[in-house]
Design an enzyme around this catalytic site. Structure first.
Site, PDB file in Angstrom:
ATOM      1  NE  ARG A  61     -15.761 -19.324  12.846  1.00 12.52           N
ATOM      2  CZ  ARG A  61     -16.970 -19.430  12.580  1.00 12.52           C
ATOM      3  NH1 ARG A  61     -17.437 -20.976  12.498  1.00 12.52           N
ATOM      4  NH2 ARG A  61     -18.104 -18.695  12.801  1.00 12.52           N
ATOM      5  N   GLY A  62      -8.914 -21.748  13.738  1.00 13.06           N
ATOM      6  CA  GLY A  62      -8.026 -22.902  13.465  1.00 13.06           C
ATOM      7  C   GLY A  62      -7.173 -22.590  12.464  1.00 13.06           C
ATOM      8  CB  CYS A  64     -26.225  -9.596  19.543  1.00 10.94           C
ATOM      9  SG  CYS A  64     -24.372  -9.398  19.370  1.00 10.94           S
TER      10      CYS A  64
END
Length: 264
Positions: A227-228, A87
């Site tokens: 993550r976590g 992106c």
């Protein structure tokens, strides 16, 4: 969570010493930081002192930069362009071969994995544009005292340029800084971090093989999938202490003997 609105992007025309570099799709925020970071990442400046002035003309979408150094547009554009993936795709003039000439990182700072996971969570809660609209990327500097500074943009490369530009303008030293990003760590993202001298880069998603190979060569630690209680440590520079138990915190380095393609 119900989000309101859509992510914003604007065509911004970057003009340096009267020479039009390109039109970039950017989120219209922290553009001065982006200008410093982009020009530094692409080797047009060596530091903040090379910039005389930055002016943004909103009506025309022109970001005009005046440099103190001898900027040579012909020399810049004589280099081969490399189009970045994903992106907010952009252009870099540094190949992997160029980046391998950067100085190797020498920092001896060690971080607990639990600390990086905590800072990644704090980073996620301090991205107002993402929380409002979704579809945004962010980049974050973690200071030695644990405080953080965040920049956001529609493109992951732009967000990293913005946070590097902030660090340049504030004359921050990289020895005790960690760079966190929401985006994939590809070779050109790694090159931006390497040029500024970050010793540890963390991301909520993956790193590419080319980026990991380059990180190992330059002695940079790369941690993905923060993550976590989950993380993947791709490198083995000795800067990450695994204090999180269980398979989710396992270290999964790419084999050192693996032959990876280089960009010329």
């Amino acid at each position: 969570m119900i989000r309101k609105g859509c992510p914003d992007e604007y065509p911004i025309n970057l003009v340096v010493n009267g020479f039009e570099i390109a039109v970039f799709q950017l989120t219209n925020q922290d553009l001065e930081d982006w200008a410093y970071g982009y020009l530094y990442s692409e080797g047009l400046i060596d530091g903040a002192d090379d910039v005389e002035a930055v002016h943004f003309y909103e009506g025309s979408g022109t970001l005009q930069v005046s440099l103190n150094n001898s900027f040579d547009p012909e020399q810049m554009f004589s280099k081969k362009k490399h189009y970045t993936a994903g992106c907010g795709r952009g252009v870099t003039f540094f190949s992997m071969t160029d980046v391998k000439q950067f100085e190797r990182v020498q920092s001896q700072q060690v971080y607990d994995l639990s600390y990086l996971l905590k800072k990644r969570s704090e980073f996620a809660q301090n991205c107002p544009l993402y929380l409002e609209s979704g579809g945004m990327h962010g980049a974050c500097i973690v200071h030695e005292d644990g405080s953080i500074e965040v920049r956001e943009d529609i493109g992951r490369h732009n967000a990293v340029d913005k946070i590097i530009g902030h660090a340049l303008r504030k004359r921050l030293q990289t020895e005790q800084l960690v760079l966190l990003t929401t985006g994939r760590v590809s070779y050109e993202m790694l090159s931006k971090a390497a040029k500024f001298g970050f010793a540890v880069i963390g991301s909520r998603t993956a790193a590419t093989k080319q980026a990991v190979q380059l990180a190992r060569f330059l002695n940079i630690e790369v941690v993905g999938y923060l993550r976590g209680k989950m993380a993947t440590v791709y490198t083995s520079a000795g800067r990450i202490r695994n204090d999180v138990t269980g398979p989710a915190a396992a270290t999964k380095p790419i084999e050192r003997g693996e032959v990876l393609p280089l960009f010329n």
